[in-house]
Design an enzyme around this catalytic site. Structure first.
Site, PDB file in Angstrom:
ATOM      1  CD  GLU B  50      -2.766  -1.017   2.566  1.00  0.00           C
ATOM      2  OE1 GLU B  50      -3.585  -1.935   2.732  1.00  0.00           O
ATOM      3  OE2 GLU B  50      -2.561  -0.108   3.394  1.00  0.00           O
ATOM      4  CG  ASP B  61      -3.856   8.062   8.189  1.00  0.00           C
ATOM      5  OD1 ASP B  61      -3.713   6.838   8.371  1.00  0.00           O
ATOM      6  OD2 ASP B  61      -4.171   8.555   7.099  1.00  0.00           O
ATOM      7  CE1 TYR B 176      -6.971  -2.040   7.051  1.00  0.00           C
ATOM      8  CE2 TYR B 176      -5.795  -1.279   5.101  1.00  0.00           C
ATOM      9  CZ  TYR B 176      -5.890  -1.396   6.474  1.00  0.00           C
ATOM     10  OH  TYR B 176      -4.913  -0.859   7.260  1.00  0.00           O
TER      11      TYR B 176
END
Lengths: 406, 279
Positions: B50, B61, B176
Site C-alpha cells: 500500500e 490517520d 480491508y
C-alpha cells in the site's frame, strides 16, 4: 441544474444524498458512516416531534435570551447617508454570539440519542464556549479541540471553556488551526463511536450537519423577518452577513431565499486581499474539493492539498465553507464578496464609536461591506445585517493591530 | 478479469500462507528515500504494497502517518511523483500488487478520469480511498472498476451485518478490515475479536480479508495472520523511517536497510504464523 436557472424554491435542499447541487454529500470513513446515518434518522424524528421543538423554544427564550432584538442603527445610517441599516443583535445572546442557537439544538439531539460525551472543534473559541456552555447546562462532559495556535491567541475563551468544565485539547498536528482541530475531533469521534456526540459548529461537515445546523440557525432569519415586518411593514432590500463556515449567514439568509425582491450578500474574509493569496475567501479564491465530509469550495493548491486560510478574525480562518453556500453561489441566488482585514478593523472602530456596540471582528466584515453599499442606496431602502457576535474576545488583538499596548 | 491482487492472494492461498501487506507513504521522507524502501519491500517479504498518497488533512490517520504525510509534502510530494514511484517500481517488479491509499481530494482535484488513466498506466492495481463510503460509489469506485482497478473497501467494527452487503457490493481485490474503532497506529486489536470479525465478513463474501490498524510487532502480525488472509502494517514501518532520518531529514545511508530489516521481521511473523499454529 444550469447556473442562473430559476427555481421554484431555493429552500428544498439538500437531496436524499445530502447534496446541494454537486456540493455536500457524505465523504467520511466507513467507521463514521453508520453514525451519521443514525444522526440523520434521529434528527428527522426530532423534527417531527413537538416536544423537541418545545424544549428548544423554551431554552432559546429562557436560557439564550431569544428573540434577539432587531435594532435600527440610526447613527450608522446617518453616517453613511443612504439606506436604513438594521442590525440583528445576535451578539446579545447568551455566550455572546449566534453559536448558542446551534448548540442548544444539537445538545437536545445528543440527549435524545443517549450520548453521554460531547466533543467539538473551535477556532476563535466562540463555538467552543457555546458547546461547553450547553454541556455544562445538561451535565455532560465536553472535550473541545482547538488549534494550538488559536489556544495561544484566544486565551480568554480558553479560560472560559475551562471555567465551564470543558477540557480544551490544543491540537498541534498539521498547522494547529481550525481545520486541524476539526481533523482531531473527527479522529476522536472515530475512536469513541458509542458514547460520543460530535457537535459541529458550522454549516459544514457530512450530511446531515449542514442542513441541521442551518435549521437551528434559521431562527435568526425567521425572527428578523417578523421583526422587520413589525418595524417597517415590509421585507428588507438587502441582507448582509459575514462568512467563515457560514452558519450565521445561512441562518439569516435561508428564510429569505424565496423572497425574490431581497438581495442577499455573503461577505468572505479578504485578509490582505484576494490577489495576495492571504485570505479565507473559499468562494472568491477557492475551487471545489472534498474536505471534512463534504464537497464544497476550498482553498487548495494545484495538487489538491489544503491551504491555510488567513484572516484577522480567527472565526473566519477556515479553508472551506458550508456546501449550501457553494451551491447558492453557483446558481447565483446569493452574491459573495470579500472585505479585507483593514476594512474590518475600520468597521470595528466605527461601530464602537458611533453606536456604542463593540462587535466581534467576524461581523465587521459584513459591516465593512455595508460601508461600501449603503451610501449608494436610497434613504428608503433597507439593509439588514447579522451582527453575529460581540467583540470582547477581540479587544486584545485589535489593540495589537492598532499598535496599542494594554 | 484476474488482477495482480487476485493472482497474489490465490498464490498465497495455494501455499497456505497469509499475505503481508505493508504501508509506506509516497515520497516519505523524499522521492529517492521512499523509492529505496519501496523497491526493497518485496524481497523483505511484502506480498502487497500500500502506497500512501500524501494529504494535508489525513483525518483517519494517527500521528505516525500524519507525520509521514507532512514529511512527504515538505519534500515536494505530488500525485505525479507518487505515480512516478510506481512507474519506476514496475520496471523491475511485475508481480507485486500496489494499492494506492489516501483521501479523495487530491484525486478529485486532478480529475477522476485523468487520475485513473495515469494510475493504470503507472501499474497501480487498486485503490483505498478512506473518505469514500459506498454511498459515494459513483464518484470514484465505479469509474475505477471500469478502468480495471480494484477498489478495496474498508469494513469496520461499526459496519453491522445490515450494512456489510452494501460495503462489500463493489469491493474487489480484497476487503480491508479495520480492526479497531479509531485511527491508524493506535490501540492494538485482540486476535480473538479479529477472528470473529473476519468470520462474520466471510459469511458475506468470498474475497480475501486483510486486517490492519494497530499491528506493530511480529507477534501481533502472526496472531492476525492466523485469523485473516492478510495482515497490514503501516505505522510501525513509517515510524521506523522516521527513526532513520539524518539532521537534514533525509534517509541515512543505512536507513533503508534498517527499515527493511524490520519489514523482514514482521514478514517472518506473518509467513510462519500458520506453521507455528499447526505445531
Amino acid at each position: 441544474m444550469d447556473a442562473g436557472s430559476k427555481l421554484n424554491s431555493y429552500r428544498t435542499g439538500p437531496d436524499e444524498r445530502g447534496r446541494f447541487g454537486i456540493f455536500g454529500g457524505r465523504f467520511v470513513a466507513e467507521t463514521l458512516m453508520p453514525l451519521i446515518l443514525d444522526l440523520e434518522k434521529a434528527y428527522d424524528a426530532a423534527k417531527e416531534d413537538p416536544a423537541f421543538h418545545a424544549e428548544l423554544q423554551h431554552m432559546n427564550t429562557h436560557y439564550a435570551g431569544r428573540p434577539s432584538p432587531l435594532y435600527f442603527a440610526e447613527r450608522l445610517t446617518e453616517h453613511f447617508g443612504g439606506a436604513k441599516i438594521y442590525l440583528k443583535r445576535e451578539e446579545l445572546n447568551h455566550t455572546g454570539s449566534h453559536k448558542i442557537n446551534n448548540c442548544l439544538g444539537q445538545i437536545q439531539l445528543a440527549r435524545r440519542m443517549g450520548k453521554t460525551r460531547i466533543i467539538a472543534e473551535t477556532g476563535a473559541g466562540q463555538h467552543g464556549v457555546a458547546s461547553a456552555t450547553v454541556a455544562a447546562r445538561y451535565g455532560l462532559p465536553c472535550v473541545v479541540y482547538m488549534g494550538a495556535t488559536d489556544v495561544e491567541r484566544q486565551k480568554p475563551n480558553v479560560f472560559r471553556m475551562k471555567l465551564l468544565g470543558a477540557e480544551v485539547v490544543p491540537v498541534t498536528s498539521g498547522s494547529g488551526t481550525l481545520k486541524d482541530a476539526m481533523n482531531e475531533a473527527l479522529r476522536d469521534w472515530v475512536t469513541n463511536v458509542d458514547d460520543t456526540y460530535y457537535l459541529i459548529g458550522t454549516v459544514a461537515g457530512p450530511h446531515p450537519y449542514p442542513a441541521m445546523v442551518r435549521d437551528f440557525q434559521s431562527v435568526i432569519g425567521t425572527e428578523a423577518k417578523v421583526q422587520m415586518q413589525e418595524m417597517e411593514g415590509r421585507l428588507p432590500d438587502t441582507l448582509v452577513a459575514c462568512i467563515g463556515g457560514g452558519s450565521n449567514a445561512m441562518g439569516l439568509f435561508h428564510p429569505f431565499l424565496d423572497d425574490e425582491s431581497v438581495e442577499v450578500i455573503g461577505v468572505e474574509a479578504g485578509g490582505h486581499g484576494i490577489e495576495t493569496g492571504q485570505h479565507s475567501a473559499s468562494i472568491l479564491g477557492g475551487s471545489p474539493g472534498v474536505l471534512h465530509g463534504n464537497r464544497t469550495n476550498l482553498l487548495q493548491d494545484a495538487d489538491g492539498q489544503i491551504l491555510e486560510g488567513h484572516s484577522i478574525s480567527a472565526g473566519l480562518d477556515y479553508p472551506g465553507i458550508g456546501p449550501e453556500h457553494s451551491w447558492l453561489a453557483d446558481i447565483g441566488r446569493v452574491k459573495y464578496v470579500a472585505a479585507t482585514d483593514k476594512e474590518a478593523l475600520e468597521a470595528f472602530q466605527l461601530l464602537s464609536k458611533i453606536e456604542g456596540i463593540i462587535p466581534a471582528l467576524e461581523p465587521c466584515h459584513a459591516l465593512a461591506h455595508v460601508a461600501k453599499i449603503a451610501p449608494t442606496m436610497s434613504k428608503d431602502q433597507i439593509i439588514l445585517v447579522c451582527l453575529s457576535g460581540r467583540g470582547d474576545k477581540d479587544v486584545f488583538s485589535v489593540a495589537e493591530h492598532l499598535g496599542v499596548t494594554l | 478479469m484476474s488482477t495482480r491482487l487476485d493472482k497474489r492472494f490465490a498464490k498465497l492461498k495455494a501455499e497456505g500462507r497469509s499475505a503481508f501487506v505493508t504501508f509506506i507513504t509516497a515520497c516519505d521522507p523524499d522521492f529517492d528515500g521512499s523509492f529505496e524502501v519501496l523497491k526493497g519491500l518485496p524481497a523483505a517479504g511484502a506480498d502487497v504494497i500500500e502506497l500512501g498518497m500524501p494529504f494535508t488533512d489525513p483525518m483517519a490517520d494517527g500521528p505516525a502517518i500524519q507525520a509521514s504525510s507532512q514529511r512527504a509534502l515538505k519534500a515536494g510530494a505530488t500525485m505525479h511523483k507518487t505515480l512516478e514511484l510506481v512507474t519506476r517500481f514496475r520496471k523491475d517488479d511485475h508481480d507485486t500488487p500496489i494499492v494506492l491509499m489516501g483521501y479523495y481530494n487530491p484525486i478529485y482535484h486532478m480529475g477522476v478520469d485523468k487520475f485513473l488513466a495515469a494510475a493504470k498506466g503507472a501499474g497501480v492495481d487498486g485503490l483505498i480511498v478512506v473518505d469514500l463510503p459506498p454511498e459515494e460509489d459513483d464518484e470514484l469506485c465505479e469509474p475505477a472498476m471500469k478502468a480495471g482497478l480494484n477498489f478495496i473497501r474498508l469494513a469496520t467494527p461499526t459496519t453491522d451485518d445490515r450494512r456489510l452487503p452494501a460495503v462489500l457490493a463493489n469491493t474487489s481485490g480484497f476487503v480491508y478490515y479495520v480492526s479497531i474503532n479509531g485511527i491508524t497506529g493506535s490501540a492494538s486489536p485482540q486476535a480473538r475479536d479479529v477472528a470473529a470479525a473476519v468470520a462474520r465478513i466471510k459469511r458475506h463474501t468470498s474475497l480475501p480479508v486483510a486486517v490492519g490498524f494497530g499491528i506493530r510487532t511480529p507477534e501481533q502480525a502472526a496472531a492476525i495472520a492466523r485469523a485473516a488472509d492478510g495482515a497490514v502494517v503501516g505505522s510501525a514501518i513509517v515510524d521506523a523511517i522516521a527513526q532513520e532520518l539524518d539532521s537534514a531529514g533525509k534517509l541515512k545511508s543505512t536507513g533503508a536497510a534498517k527499515v527493511l530489516a524490520l519489514v523482514s521481521d514482521l514478514a517472518r511473523g506473518v509467513h510462519n504464523a500458520r506453521a507455528t499454529a499447526a505445531e
